[in-house]
Structures are given as structure tokens and as C-alpha cells.
Motif scaffolding. Structure first.
Motif, short mmCIF file in Angstrom:
data_model
loop_
_atom_site.label_atom_id
_atom_site.label_comp_id
_atom_site.label_asym_id
_atom_site.label_seq_id
_atom_site.Cartn_x
_atom_site.Cartn_y
_atom_site.Cartn_z
N VAL A 1 0.85 -1.18 0.00
CA VAL A 1 0.00 0.00 0.00
C VAL A 1 0.88 1.23 0.00
N LEU B 1 -3.72 -2.36 8.10
CA LEU B 1 -2.90 -1.27 7.56
C LEU B 1 -2.55 -0.27 8.67
N MET C 1 -9.89 0.16 -0.18
CA MET C 1 -9.00 -0.99 -0.07
C MET C 1 -9.76 -2.26 -0.42
N ARG D 1 -5.01 -4.32 -0.95
CA ARG D 1 -4.42 -3.29 -1.81
C ARG D 1 -5.31 -2.07 -1.88
N LEU D 2 -4.71 -0.92 -2.18
CA LEU D 2 -5.51 0.27 -2.47
C LEU D 2 -5.95 0.17 -3.92
#
Ligand code: ATP
Ligand code: ATP
Ligand code: RIP
Ligand code: MG
Ligand code: MG
Lengths: 332, 349, 309, 514
Positions: free
Chosen positions: D282, D305, D480, D484-485
């Protein structure tokens, strides 16, 4: 709006890796290692007769430890177990010898043993009343009953050793299918304890209680009764353990059972039972804990090790157990 | 947080209900904080009516002096219990420190006899303290780093340290300690036995540490919820290690007090004190579950235990009767404490 | 409080019959002199004993008798008592140094054990062949246990040609550990035929283990294991009488107690008392059963004697 | 479904309750009928949970009475309540992580093996699984009933808790904020379930701070304020404005878009941060004065995160830069560097339950109150600071020096954790579900606070499962999915549909979130 997304998540967390799965059985592995090590050094150690010895020698504490495990799972502790062992053995001895209660002659060993069961239950009930009924902290309550029970037993024996008639020793020696009675009792108690914990509603509720007593109450459990049950069982186990141990000795000495509660607690904790409650088992946990310590002492005996080395060796092995235990938990 | 409060916010924040009467408040606080003191006092009053010689100044000072080493050890245990642990190694540490200090302040003379070497006294004291703190630190680091049950960690240290102490001495006592050391046990300042202000200072220091300092506050936090503490930046490992180090240090001090008054380094010193050390703390309100406990509570817990022993001793009861009486008094203390808690809880109009 | 003189008695432990017998004898003697006994038991804790003596002094007793944990730690107690001008008598253990007026009534653990074991070893030599020996060692923190261990070692040293020590079993004065230890040692060395128990109170464990191994026979019978103990308690007496026990180191409880109480009163009255009153003790064996019957305290105190078969 | 008759009526008559002299319920009278859903609303600490605890037998009232079907109902314990047909979904989850899902569901009535008509004390595992399966299906949980509850994420635990209440076959069902960690889909499913129960005549009491949910679901509504009943009537008579006014005692502030501060340069930079499987690389910049939201599905890796950035979990690859300089995060270092992390799990990771408000509020900032050389804590400064922080979050507690936070209402507990972080004067706030369980008025205040902090130059990263919360509060929303973004939206692009689409995009990828 309400929380939006749905799950893209597997139902459960990642499975533990093979190492961790192995380490989950750390004490058992350690026991195996100890057995292999002693076995490699000493042929005598490897004999079936010696294995039988270890089982029999473990039986007293192991039975006490079964009850202790159950109490520990509720988040409690039973410091009175050793004193209850003593009291039970003393009363049984007095009954078998006779003349204790005026007009009451010697009563047969099996009957005396049968009479001790209610005594153990009664001792447990006192603890139960104090802890579950009176809400006194288990450590304090059972510390008090430790003194009470030991004092009472000392009065009964007039602080003298009490030699038991040979019939008692028979109890410790009788063999069924090649295995001495104490070993059978040990196995039976461990199996029953584990079955109770894992296969009965009561057992599962004990785990709940130990994890969070308030939540257990809110979930509709009869927490007082559950807690009481644990202490009653522990009292019963302590008195059975006392009888088994004394049936091997033939004498009730004034120090009988002293500190045995401690050995029982240590075995349970070594086997993975948490002092904070909610976690633990009898099989394999506590049994392995008892056997590990007893096997070490047995091996050292057989090797004729320097008497001074015993605590150091046992302590060091415990420490290794602790280290291995670290592996069984995920990080954090 | 610096925003001006709107009127209704002030109202909700302060809590609308009227505060209960001030007098009741004070009584309540007193009751809860000083419950063990009240217990000890009540027991004392009851006992001195029946036990000859209990209330004499002579006996009282004797009682206080007797309890000092146990108290010191119990204070260390209190710190560990507050942090959510337990220290079973105290007796072994006491023995090890007793032997180490005694060995250092004696030189081996002809025929293996101990010969006092007074110039070593300060070093011996320092080394004993260092040894105690060191073993404690080891416990603490093991508990903190391995995150395994303190019960097992300290049990194994206890066996290894205790066993090694016996082994190293082969059970022999170490005698002929220098008078400059043993005389400390008889020393007085202003008519008060030297050890009293010494231990009082230590207890005060602990009291301040627990209640007023950063590390003290962290101890309670860690004992209550270690995970939350970590998230909030509490150095959980260091705090835990510190608790055990304090316990080891206290055990070393206790060992020195014991050793001075017995004038002997004893490889079995303190063997039987574990239950009393935990008992004093727990009777004084410390919780085995962590996060709770005070120095004052432990002081009175220890005093109560000593008082029980002393008074029962003075009556001349049979040995077994003393045991049973001790059990009953502990129960009594616990139930009074409980009753008090219940009365407090019910104080709703 | 009733005007009778008070004698404070502190025992290190009451955990064996020997000490219980001592306490009873002591109580009887004190009672007989119109005094009262204030009893304290230290439970193996030197510091507790120290505190108990402090309590006695604070209470203002007229005399103190201590069965001390060991000869070293009793020194400050002697000092305290002498400072308070209270007569003090040491029962069963001498002080390690002369730090103040006190009287000691003592049997010598080391010497009596040495004599006992030497007697047994002679017997072994007479039988002939090589013997394998086991000792049950008491609590490694107990001076009596250590004295007896040392006495054992000293005696055996002179018989190294006929006796080899193959098992040293630590018991912590715990019967369960003793039972396990003896069982395990017999497992490892089935040829053990020479056993010394540091205290008679461990005999039940020894006997139980021997019976299990089928080795519990009478003296003179084939396969008999040479057996000796220490104390002179009832069990030992019985085993001696029925031929199972070969020898026992005996200390004379009645004598020691009588002398202790007499000394404390004599000191109180300002009379001269010898500093040390020695209980010579003796080795009871199959050959001196008559003497044993007379002088072994266990022959009299045997509890439950009648009910045993 | 119901064992006996459906309940005809449930009534509170002038019920009163106080704790250590502090009144919490001041005479509440209220009635619910079978087949009715009553919405119970009120500010944090108004007494909603307390009222339900009386009904659930957790503790008895000090005065007044409860009536069930016209008969006096006075349960001595939760067990009594359950026997009388009252089931309770508690605000704080009431599950046992050390037991399996199935065991949790039927803990007080585990089925037993029978042998020739005899009931053995052994659990009938087969019957247990069979009894549990429909319960799990009803709430849409597809998992092995033998899974330990401890292995489940929060959202699933809540579903288990709901399934447990269903298993009780209650005549009266209490739901104390049951939707706080449910997704919309799950919540909708729950509401459908409740409607079915209504048809069967079950009486329900539904507590929530989500006013649209309350208005949409309930037949009648009762408003509590300060332990007193403000109003009670058919739901049709209420709207959000009225509810707000009656709960809080003032009108809702107009939700004017707060002034946007001019964002400065980046404070916090994440560079390819990864800890598979939860977070898989990320990169993100957070500028001073900026509020960035993180949206995503449950388990998308949002919590993880934040934990990585704060140093609670080990970073496996990638880096965190603070003011352009690399930060090797650990909670302590992070806090010193000006980071704050509000956990989504206040019970396990937030509060010292038995301590009072003050030590809880000052825990993270405590070193700042300690004076060298002895590190003595300045207690009066500490108390003053705690008091003002408590006021800042509209905390409602009787006495902040004494009252253990265990006895605070759920929403107020959340505010204590928030206050703790405000006291550290953070430059970067990491907020994980910051308003869970917080009432509408306090929510607005918290938004206001966050905006002010941003205006003062702080950067804020907010994880929330309420898209509305993000769209109200944020300058930018990152989405997200599967670690992952996958999308980053500026304010003008904020759009519910678009966010959801992005969030689901990750689903097809690889083995999903793992
Ligand atoms: N309780 C849990 N049990 C199992 N796995 C989990 C759990 N929590 C997180 N995970 C794992 O971590 C990953 C990311 O989860 P995380 O909690 O960060 O997600 P989230 O987006 O914050 O979701 P939530 O809304 O549930 O908090 C998931 O893919 C999952 O594999
Ligand atoms: N056991 C207790 N001891 C003392 N005070 C208590 C106790 N339980 C609740 N309170 C107090 O009662 C008040 C009402 O709490 P309650 O939990 O009923 O609020 P609530 O309306 O459910 O709020 P929320 O929306 O935050 O859940 C609060 O001020 C709380 O601090
Ligand atoms: O010293 C004691 C000894 O005399 C006795 O025989 O056994 C136990 C010991 O404690
Ligand atoms: Mg609530
Ligand atoms: Mg999350």
C-alpha cells in the motif's frame, strides 16, 4: 447508512504452521525426549516394570491434579488439596485401626475408603461455600481451609505418624490385568476428568465461567453452582489422591500431603492450564505435566545422580518446557 | 479539547446527580483504603483482651521487628502481582542472597572455618542486592520476552537457584559473620531498632513509586490490560521486567535482614515464607488477577499475619489448635472484608 | 497468668515421631515441676523460630528450651536470652560457638550414625562377599540429616573393600519421595542388600518398597537385606523385635528431656549446671534386644501398638 | 418458534435504578406488545442498556415493577429471564472465544445423548450441530460450527451473538446495538429476520444510534434522556430531527461542510507497505490538514494497515515516512513521533476496565505529566487535562476520578479512548471505526473535533465501515480491497456506488483476502 461492505474474508484465521502445531505438544515432546534420553543411558529405565513404577508413583499427585485442573479452569485455585489429602488419609487410617470413635471397632478397608468419599466431598463443599457462596477470593479461602484441614488432621493423629494395617497396603498393590490399582485409578480419573471437561455440558460451561464469570452469568449459566462443583470435585480428587498415596506408604506421617497442592498446580500449569482460567485440559496436559516431573526424578534415582542435582535438573527442564511453550503461541 | 463548552455540554459532563453527602464519602474512602488496617486493629483489640502480654510495648515492638523481613519480601511480591504476574522464586532468592552475602563477608580460614572479614561487608551487601535484582530481572525478561506463564518461569528459576544454592554450600551454613554486619540487627536510632526506619523508608519509596510515579502507573496499567497498555505506548516488557527486578531486590533486602539477625548465611533461608509472602499481599487487597494492590494493604496484611502468629504463640495453644485458629482468623478477616464491600455496594438511596 | 512458672519450648518441627515423643516427654516433665509449657513449632523455618524465641522473651517466660533447626542459627537466640537474663537450654543440638550461657543436651547424630552403620558393615563383612548399599538421605537443608549422612559416609569409608554405595536417595524427609526413590533404586540395582535410612520414620516407605521387590526378609533368612535406621522409634523397635531390622541408632528421648527441663530450672534457681549434658545414645541390634526394650523410647511410645497385628 | 404463547405485553412501571447513590433511571414507564418492535433511543449514558439489564435479570430495579403478560416479572438472574422467554443481545459481545460457535450458541442448553430413554450427561455433538445449523443459516453465517469463536473476526462474532438469541426461542428479544459491526447486507438480513419474528408475535426492543435504521424498522419509539422517558409513541410520529431534539435537548447543528484547511506537504507517507496476506503493498500520502478515509469490505485489510503504520504488527516490506524521514514504528516510537491509533476493539485493546476515567484518559500521554528526575506524575495537572478532554468528547460519567470505566455506558467508553488520544496532541491520527456506539450528537462533536485537529495541521486517516461517515468527514477516500488500495477519490467524486464497486473489485483477485 449502516456499515456497508460484506465479507471477502475467509471464515477463520490462518491455520497454524506445522511448527506451531508440533509445538502445541511441547510438554509431550519434552516428556518423550526425557524418556528417550534416560532410556538410552539406562537399560533398567527402559523396562516395563519401570514404566509401571512411574505410573504408580505419579498416581497420587495426578489424581489431585485432575481436580486442581478443573478448579484452575474456573480461574480459581485450591491450596487446601494437600491438607485434604492428609485429613482423608488420617481419618481413613483411624477408622481402619478402630477405637477412634468409642465403641467403634476396626472397620474393613473398603468400607473406610467408601466413607472417605463423602469426607472429600465435604471438604470440597466447605471451599465451595466460601468461594462460590461467600465470594471469598479462592487463594484466601483455600489458604484458610489448608490450615483448618491440616490442623484438624494433626489433632486427629495427635501429630504422630499413624501406621496403617497391612490391608491398606493391599489396596496399593492389587493388580488388575497386570497394572496396579493406583495406576488404574489414575487413568480412570484422568479419563473421567477429561471427558467431563470436553464432553459434558457442565465441562463446557466451566470453560465459559473461567473465561468471564460475568459473561457466563449473563449467558444464563448457574455460575455459583458451577464454581461450587469445581471445588467439590477438587476435594474429592484430593481425598482420593491421599488414599492412593497412603495406600502405597502404609503410614500417615504428620507431613503427609504437605506442598502436594503445589506439585499439582505446577503439573497442571506445565500441561498448559492457565492460572487465569478458561484454558487447560487434563489429557494430555496435566497428565503429561505430572509424568514429566515424575519421570525426571525416577531417571535421576536410577542413575544414582547426586542428590543435590535434582532440583537443578528438574528446574532446568521446566525452563526448557517454558521455552518450547513460547513456540506454541502465535506472536503477540 | 480547547473548545468553549456549550452550556448543555457542561451539564452532561459534570453528571447531573447530586453528589452524595461528603461525610459518607470520607467514611467510604477510609473503609475501602484502610480495610486491612481496621481488620488488624480489630483483631488486635479482640485478642489483647484474652492474650496475656500481647499489648505490652515490649511485645508490640517485638512484633513489628519480627515482621520486617517478611514485609519487605511481600512488598516485592505486591509489585509483581500488580503487574499481573507472580513470583515463586522469592524463597530461593532469599537463600541465594543470604549465602552469597555471608560467603563474601567471611574468608575461609584454616580447616575450612569461616573467618569474619569486615572490610567486605559493604561489597557483600551490594552484591547480594545485585544478585537479587539480577535474578529478578532474569525472571522479568523471561516473562516479558517469552510471554509465558510467570508461574512456570519463576518456578523453574526457584528450583534452579534454590538447588544451586544448596549444591554450592553442600547444605553448610556460613557462620562467623563480621560483627559490623550482625550488629545492624541490634542497632537503634533514637531508641528505635535500626531496621524499622529502614524498612519504613523502603515501604514509603514503594508507596510513592506505585502511586505517584510513571512506572508505578504503568505497572497497574500492564496488570489490568497488557495489550491496551502496549497500544498506548507503555513499554510493557520493561515495566514487567522492572516489577520482577523490584521483587528480586526486595527479596535480597529481606535476605540481608534475615541473615543479620540470624548471624548466619543459610542455604535454606526463607524456604517456608512463600505462602505468607503471597498471603500478606492478597489479604491486603492485592489481586492475583493483576492491576490491583497497595503498599499499605500489604503492610497491614503482613502485620495481620504476624499478629495472628504472635498472639496464638502467646496463648500456648496446641500446635494443631494454632493451625486451626490461624485458618479461622484468615477466614474471619476475609469475611469482614467482604461484608464491608457488600455494605459499600448497597449504599444506594 | 496463673502464677505458675512458664517455660517456652520451641521445636523446629514436629514432623517425626522422635520430636513428638520429645514434646510429650517435655510437657510431662514441665508439668511435673508445677510449671506451664508454652509450645511453639517453627515448621523448619529458622526465622520463625527466631521470632518465636523473641515472642517468648517479650512474654517474659521463666525459661526457654529450644530444639533448634541447627547449631548455627541458634546463636543469636542464645544472645537474646542471655541479654534478657532468661535461662536457655538447647535440646538435641549443640550451639556452634560459645556466645553466652546456655546448657546443651545432645545426642551426636554423626557419632551415633557412624556407630550404627559401622555395626551393620561389620555384619556385612562377616557375611562375606561384596555388598551394595543404599542410603536414604534426609532433607538436604536439615543439619540432622547432613550429620547422619556424614556419619554414614565416615563409617562406610572404612569398609570400602566390602561395601559399595550404589544409591543415594534424596527424600526431602518426604515419605512419598522416599518410597519412589527406594523403588527406583531397587529397580536399577536389584542387588542392593544394605540399606541405611537416615530416620526411622522413613521405614514404612522402605519396607513397602522391599516387599514389592520381594526382598523383605528376616535377619538370617536368605536374601535378607541388611537394614539400619536412626532414632529408636516404635516402628524400628517392632522391626527389631520381629527380626527384620538389624540395627538402629537410638537417642534417649526421656533422658534428654528430663535433663533439659531439670537444667532450665536449675539455671533459673542459680545452680551450677554442666554446660553440656551428653546423651551417649547406643546402637540397638538383634544382640541387645533386652537393653533395647529398656532404653528405646519407641518401645514405650509405640502408638496403636495394641491394634497392630 | 415460541415455546409457549407469544407474549401479549411487557410493561415497565415507574422503574428506577441507581448505582452507588447516582440515579440512572428515574422512573420509566413503558410498554411493548407482542409483535411489536420498540425502538429505544437516547444519548450515550441515557440509561438504555441499564433498562434492558433490568429486563434481562442482570440486576434488579431499585423501585417500580416490570410486568410480563400482566403478571409481575422479577427475574433474579439472567437465567430466570431466559426461562421467562427473554433473550438478550448485549451491547458488548457476550461470547466465549475459548468455546466453539456451536457451544456458544446453546451453552445453557447443550443437547445431551440419550440411551434407552435415559439422558446421559454427555453432549450429543451430532444433535448440537443439527440444532445449530439453522440458526447459523438464519443469520447468514456459513461456517463450521466447531470453529472456536476466538478465531472469528468481530463482525462474525456479532452474527453468532444474534444467532444465539434466536436459539433461545424468545418471546421477548432485546437487541442492544446489534448492528455496530455488521455490513449493510448483514444488517438487512437481520432486519428481515426481525420482521419475521414480529409476525410470530415476538416482542422486540431495538436499541441503536443509527436513527434511519430505527425509523425504518420499528413500530414504536421511546426516547430516553438522563434516565427519564421523554416521549413514546408510534414510529410514524417521529423523524430524525425530532429524535435528535428529544435525545439531546437541542436541535441538530446544521451539517455545514466544515471549513477545509489548506493542506500542506505530506506528513505521513506509506511506501509499498506490506504484510501479506492482509496488506499487500500500500502506498499512500497523507498531508497535514487532510482527512483521508479508508473504505473497504470487512477483512479488506484496513485495520491491519493502521496497525502496521502504528507499529503494532511487524512490517514485512515497504516503509513508513514521517515528515520525509523513515519511521521504524513501534507504539512507543510512534506516539513520541506524534501518531495516535484509536483501536476498533476498545475492550481488548483500549481500556483498563477497572480503572477510573482519569488514568484511562491519560494513559498514552502520561509521560508528559511526569516530571524528572523521579518521574513523579503531576496529578492535579493530569486531572485537569483529563477533565477537559472528557468534556471535549461529551463524556458522561459520574466522577471521573473514581468511576471505573467498566461501569460507563458503551458509547462513553468509546469516548474515553478517544479522549486518551486527543490528550497526546497527535499530528497524525489513525482512527479505526472511531464512532462505534457513539450517539448522534456526540458523533457530530467528534467530527467537529477531527476537523479542528486537521485545521490545526494534523493529518487524519479514518477507517470506517459507514460510508456516510467517510463522505461527511473526509477530503479524500481511498478504497481498499484484498490488501491493496484500488481507488482514491477526491471530494467531488464521492459516490456511494463508486466506492462499493471499487471495494468489490478486489474480490475476484487471487484467493480473496487471504
Ligand atoms: N479476527 C480475524 N480472524 C482471522 N483473520 C483475520 C482476523 N482479522 C483480520 N484477519 C485477516 O487480516 C486481513 C485483514 O483484516 P483487517 O481486520 O485488517 O480488515 P478490516 O478491513 O479492518 O476489516 P474489519 O472491518 O473486520 O475490521 C484479513 O484478510 C484476514 O485474513
Ligand atoms: N454498574 C454500574 N455502576 C455504576 N454506574 C453504572 C453502572 N452501570 C451503568 N452505569 C451508569 O449508568 C448510566 C447509564 O448507562 P447505560 O449503559 O444504561 O447507558 P446507555 O444508554 O446504554 O448508553 P450507550 O448508548 O452509550 O450504550 C451511565 O452513566 C453509566 O455510567
Ligand atoms: O532432624 C529430624 C530427625 O531427628 C528425625 O529423625 O527425622 C526428621 C528430622 O527432621
Ligand atoms: Mg448501552
Ligand atoms: Mg477493521
Amino acid at each position: 447508512m449502516t456499515a456497508e461492505p460484506t465479507e471477502a474474508l475467509p471464515a477463520t484465521g490462518p491455520r497454524p504452521g506445522p511448527w506451531r502445531r508440533l509445538a502445541r505438544h511441547a510438554p509431550l515432546l519434552l516428556l518423550l525426549a526425557v524418556v528417550l534420553a534416560f532410556g538410552a543411558i539406562s537399560p533398567v529405565f527402559r523396562t516395563p516394570a519401570n514404566a509401571r513404577n512411574i505410573l504408580v508413583q505419579s498416581s497420587g499427585v495426578a489424581v489431585v491434579a485432575v481436580g486442581m485442573t478443573i478448579v484452575l479452569i474456573t480461574g480459581g485455585i485450591d491450596l487446601s488439596a494437600g491438607a485434604v489429602m492428609f485429613l482423608s488419609a488420617a481419618v481413613a487410617g483411624k477408622l481402619v485401626i478402630g477405637g477412634w470413635i468409642p465403641g467403634l471397632g476396626p472397620i474393613p478397608v473398603p468400607l473406610a475408603v467408601a466413607l472417605i468419599v463423602p469426607l472429600g466431598l465435604a471438604c470440597g463443599l466447605v471451599n465451595a461455600a466460601l468461594v462460590a457462596g461467600g465470594r471469598i477470593a479462592p487463594f484466601v479461602a483455600t489458604l484458610a481451609t489448608l490450615y483448618l484441614a491440616r490442623g484438624l488432621a494433626l489433632q486427629i493423629t495427635q501429630t504422630r505418624p499413624l501406621p496403617l494395617p497391612p490391608g491398606f497396603l493391599e489396596l496399593g498393590r492389587a493388580a488388575v490385568l497386570g497394572l496396579p490399582l493406583p495406576a488404574w485409578i489414575l487413568l480412570a480419573a484422568a479419563a473421567a476428568g477429561q471427558a467431563m471437561l470436553s464432553a459434558t455440558p457442565l465441562g463446557r460451561q466451566l470453560y465459559a465461567l473461567g473465561h468471564d464469570p460475568d459473561a457466563a452469568r449473563r449467558a444464563g449459566l448457574r455460575t455459583t453452582r458451577l464454581l461450587a462443583f469445581a471445588y467439590v470435585i477438587s476435594g474429592l480428587c484430593a481425598s482420593l489422591g491421599g488414599l492412593i498415596a497412603v495406600a502405597q506408604l502404609g503410614t500417615v506421617s504428620p507431613t503427609f500431603g504437605a506442598q502436594r497442592e503445589f506439585a499439582a498446580i505446577a503439573a497442571a500449569v506445565l500441561g498448559g492450564t492457565s492460572l487465569f482460567g478458561g484454558r487447560g485440559n487434563v489429557l494430555p496436559g496435566t497428565l503429561v505435566g505430572v509424568l514429566l516431573v515424575q519421570t525426571l526424578e525416577n531417571g535421576l534415582n536410577i542413575l544414582n545422580a547426586d542428590p543435590y542435582s535434582y532440583p537443578v535438573v528438574v528446574g532446568a527442564v521446566l525452563f526448557v518446557a517454558v521455552l518450547l511453550d513460547r513456540l506454541r503461541r502465535p506472536r503477540d | 479539547m480547547t473548545r468553549p463548552a456549550t452550556p448543555d455540554r457542561a451539564a452532561t459532563t459534570a453528571g447531573t446527580p447530586p453528589a452524595p453527602r461528603a461525610g459518607g464519602e470520607a467514611a467510604r474512602a477510609l473503609l475501602s483504603e484502610y480495610a486491612p488496617l481496621l481488620l488488624a486493629a480489630a483483631y488486635f483489640l479482640a485478642a489483647s483482651a484474652t492474650v496475656p502480654g500481647l499489648g505490652t510495648p515490649r511485645n508490640l515492638s517485638n512484633l513489628v521487628v519480627n515482621v520486617l523481613p517478611l514485609l519487605v519480601a511481600a512488598l516485592g511480591q505486591t509489585a509483581v502481582l500488580i503487574a499481573g504476574g507472580i513470583d515463586l522464586s522469592i524463597p530461593a532468592v532469599v537463600a541465594a542472597c543470604s549465602v552469597a552475602s555471608a560467603r563474601l563477608m567471611t574468608a575461609a580460614g584454616p580447616g575450612g572455618l569461616d573467618v569474619p572479614s569486615p572490610q567486605m561487608v559493604p561489597a557483600a551487601v551490594a552484591i547480594a542486592l545485585g544478585l537479587g535484582a539480577g535474578i529478578g530481572l532474569f525472571n522479568g525478561l523471561a516473562v516479558a520476552a517469552l510471554r509465558v506463564p510467570p508461574f512456570l518461569v519463576t518456578l523453574s528459576t526457584s528450583m534452579v537457584v534454590g538447588g544451586a544454592t544448596l549444591w554450592a554450600t553442600h547444605s553448610r551454613n556460613i557462620a562467623n559473620l563480621p560483627a559490623s554486619f550482625t550488629d545492624l540487627a541490634y542497632g537503634r536510632v533514637g531508641g528505635v531498632p535500626l531496621f524499622v526506619p529502614l524498612v519504613a523508608a523502603l515501604a514509603l519509596a514503594m508507596h510513592l513509586m506505585l502511586g505517584r510515579t510513571l512506572i508505578g502507573r504503568w505497572l497497574y496499567a500492564v496488570g489490568q490490560n497488557a495489550r491496551a497498555s502496549r497500544v498506548s505506548g507503555v513499554p510493557v516488557g520493561r515495566v514487567t521486567a522492572c516489577a520482577y527486578a523490584v521483587s528480586g531486590l526486595c527479596a535480597a533486602v529481606a535476605a540481608l535482614l534475615y541473615t543479620a539477625r540470624l548471624e548466619t548465611g543459610l542455604p535454606t533461608m526463607g524456604r517456608e515464607i512463600l505462602l505468607d509472602v503471597v498471603g500478606a499481599a492478597v489479604i491486603g487487597g492485592t489481586s492475583l488477577a493483576g492491576g490491583k494492590g497497595t503498599v499499605l494493604g500489604t503492610v497491614f496484611g503482613a502485620l495481620l499475619l504476624a499478629l495472628i502468629d504472635n498472639s496464638l504463640n502467646l496463648i500456648g495453644l496446641e500446635y494443631y489448635a494454632i493451625m486451626m485458629a490461624k485458618g479461622l482468623v484468615i477466614l474471619l478477616a476475609a469475611s469482614i472484608d467482604l461484608l464491608r464491600a457488600r455494605l459499600l455496594g448497597r449504599a444506594t438511596p | 497468668a496463673d502464677g505458675r512458672p512458664l517455660v517456652g519450648v520451641s521445636f523446629d518441627t514436629l514432623q517425626t515421631e522422635y520430636w513428638v515423643a520429645s514434646r510429650d516427654a517435655m510437657a510431662a516433665e514441665i508439668e511435673a515441676r508445677g510449671a506451664r509449657m508454652l509450645l511453639a513449632v517453627a515448621n523448619n523455618d529458622a526465622n520463625r523460630q527466631f521470632e518465636q524465641v523473641n515472642n517468648f522473651i517479650a512474654r517474659g517466660v521463666d525459661g526457654i528450651i529450644i530444639a533448634p533447626k541447627d547449631s548455627q542459627i541458634v546463636l543469636p537466640m542464645i544472645k537474646l536470652a542471655s541479654r534478657a537474663k532468661i535461662p536457655i537450654v538447647l535440646y538435641n543440638r549443640p550451639p556452634a560457638a560459645d556466645v553466652g550461657p546456655c546448657v546443651t543436651v545432645v545426642a551426636d547424630n554423626f557419632q551415633i550414625t557412624r556407630d550404627t552403620v559401622a555395626f551393620l558393615a561389620e555384619k556385612a563383612r562377616a557375611i562375606g562377599g561384596k555388598h551394595r548399599a543404599m542410603i536414604l538421605i534426609g532433607d538436604l537443608g536439615d543439619a540432622n540429616a547432613i550429620g547422619r549422612r556424614d556419619g554414614f559416609d565416615a563409617a562406610i569409608a572404612a569398609f570400602s573393600d566390602v561395601i559399595e554405595v550404589v544409591a543415594r536417595v534424596p527424600t526431602e524427609w518426604n515419605q512419598e519421595k522416599a518410597l519412589a526413590g527406594v523403588t527406583n533404586a531397587l529397580q536399577a540395582h536389584p542387588d542392593i542388600d544394605f540399606i541405611f535410612s537416615s530416620s526411622d520414620f522413613l521405614f514404612p516407605s522402605v519396607v513397602s518398597a522391599l516387599q514389592q521387590a520381594g526382598k523383605y526378609g528376616k535377619a538370617g533368612e536368605p536374601g535378607h537385606v541388611l537394614l539400619a535406621g536412626f532414632d529408636g522409634d516404635a516402628t524400628a523397635y517392632r522391626m527389631l523385635a520381629d527380626g527384620h531390622l538389624d540395627a538402629d541408632g537410638v537417642q534417649d528421648v526421656a533422658y534428654e528431656c528430663r535433663e533439659s527441663v531439670r537444667a532450665v530450672f536449675d539455671l533459673g534457681a542459680g545452680r551450677d549446671v554442666p554446660r553440656v549434658l551428653r546423651d551417649p545414645g547406643f546402637v540397638a541390634h538383634q544382640g541387645n534386644l533386652d537393653e533395647a526394650r529398656r532404653r528405646m523410647w519407641g518401645a514405650k511410645t509405640a502408638p496403636g501398638e495394641g491394634s497392630r497385628r | 418458534m415460541t415455546p409457549g404463547e407469544p407474549v401479549a405485553s411487557l410493561e415497565f412501571r415507574d422503574v428506577r435504578k441507581g448505582f452507588s447513590g447516582v440515579p440512572v433511571l428515574r422512573g420509566v414507564s413503558l410498554a411493548v406488545e407482542g409483535g411489536e418492535v420498540l425502538g429505544l433511543v437516547g444519548e450515550n449514558g441515557a440509561g438504555k442498556s441499564t433498562l434492558m439489564n433490568l429486563l434481562g435479570g442482570v440486576f434488579p430495579p431499585d423501585g417500580g415493577a416490570m410486568l410480563l403478560d400482566g403478571r409481575v416479572y422479577a427475574p433474579a438472574s439472567p437465567r430466570d429471564a431466559a426461562r421467562a422467554g427473554v433473550a438478550f443481545i448485549h451491547q458488548e459481545l457476550n461470547l466465549f472465544p475459548n468455546l466453539s460457535v456451536a457451544e456458544n450458541l446453546l451453552l445453557d442448553g447443550l443437547p445431551r445423548l440419550g440411551l434407552a430413554g435415559l439422558r446421559l450427561p454427555l453432549i450429543d455433538r451430532r444433535a448440537l450441530r443439527a440444532r445449530v445449523r439453522p440458526l447459523l443459516e438464519a443469520v447468514g453465517l456459513d461456517l463450521d460450527p466447531d470453529t472456536a469463536v476466538g478465531e472469528l473476526p468481530a463482525g462474525r462474532r456479532q452474527l453468532v451473538e444474534i444467532a444465539r438469541a434466536l436459539g433461545a426461542r424468545a418471546r421477548v428479544l432485546i437487541l442492544d446495538e446489534p448492528t455496530t459491526s455488521l455490513s449493510a447486507r448483514e444488517a438487512d438480513r437481520l432486519f428481515a429476520l426481525l420482521r419475521r419474528l414480529r409476525e410470530r408475535g415476538v416482542a422486540m426492543i431495538f436499541i441503536s444510534h443509527n436513527l434511519p435504521d430505527v425509523l425504518g424498522l420499528c413500530d414504536s419509539i421511546a426516547v430516553l434522556r438522563d434516565g427519564g422517558l421523554i416521549s413514546h409513541g408510534p414510529a410514524a410520529g417521529y423523524d430524525e430531527a425530532r429524535l435528535f431534539r428529544e435525545m439531546v435537548g437541542r436541535d441538530a447543528a446544521r451539517q455545514s461542510p466544515s471549513p477545509r484547511a489548506d493542506a500542506s506537504g505530506p506528513i505521513l507517507q506509506l511506501r509499498d507497505l506490506a504484510r501479506p496476506p492482509a496488506v499487500r503493498g500500500v502506498s499512500l500520502d497523507l498531508r497535514g490538514g487532510e482527512v483521508v478515509g479508508v473504505a473497504g469490505l470487512m477483512g479488506a485489510g484496513r485495520t491491519e494497515l493502521l496497525r502496521l503504520v502504528f507499529g503494532l504488527d511487524r512490517i514485512e516490506s515497504g516503509s513508513v515516512l514521517l515528515d520525509g524521514k523513515p519511521l521504524v514504528p513501534s507504539p512507543r516510537r510512534s506516539i513520541r513521533a506524534g501518531l495516535a491509533f484509536l483501536t476498533e476493539d476498545r475492550r481488548e485493546e483500549g481500556l483498563l476496565m477497572d480503572s477510573a476515567v482519569v488514568p484511562n484518559a491519560t494513559l498514552a500521554a502520561l509521560p508528559g505529566f511526569a516530571r524528572t528526575p523521579l518521574r513523579l506524575v503531576d496529578r492535579s495537572r493530569e486531572r485537569t487535562a483529563a477533565a477537559s478532554a472528557a468534556e471535549g468528547v461529551r463524556l458522561r460519567a459520574a466522577r471521573i476520578e473514581r468511576q471505573p470505566v467498566r461501569t460507563l455506558s458503551g458509547g462513553n467508553q468509546q469516548k474515553v479512548v478517544l479522549a486518551r488520544w486527543l490528550l497526546t496532541r497527535p499530528r497524525v491520527l489513525l482512527l479505526d471505526e472511531p464512532t462505534r456506539g457513539v450517539d448522534v450528537a456526540a458523533k457530530q462533536d467528534i467530527y467537529q473535533l477531527v476537523r479542528e485537529l486537521a485545521a490545526g495541521g494534523a493529518g487524519v486517516l479514518v477507517v470506517s465501515s459507514e460510508i456516510e461517515e467517510l463522505t461527511t468527514l473526509c477530503d479524500r477516500i481511498a478504497v481498499m480491497a484484498a490488501g491493496r488500495l484500488v481507488e482514491s477519490l477526491g471530494r467531488p467524486e464521492f459516490d456511494r456506488e463508486r466506492i462499493l464497486r471499487a471495494a468489490f473489485r478486489g474480490e475476484g483477485r487471487g484467493e480473496g483476502a487471504r
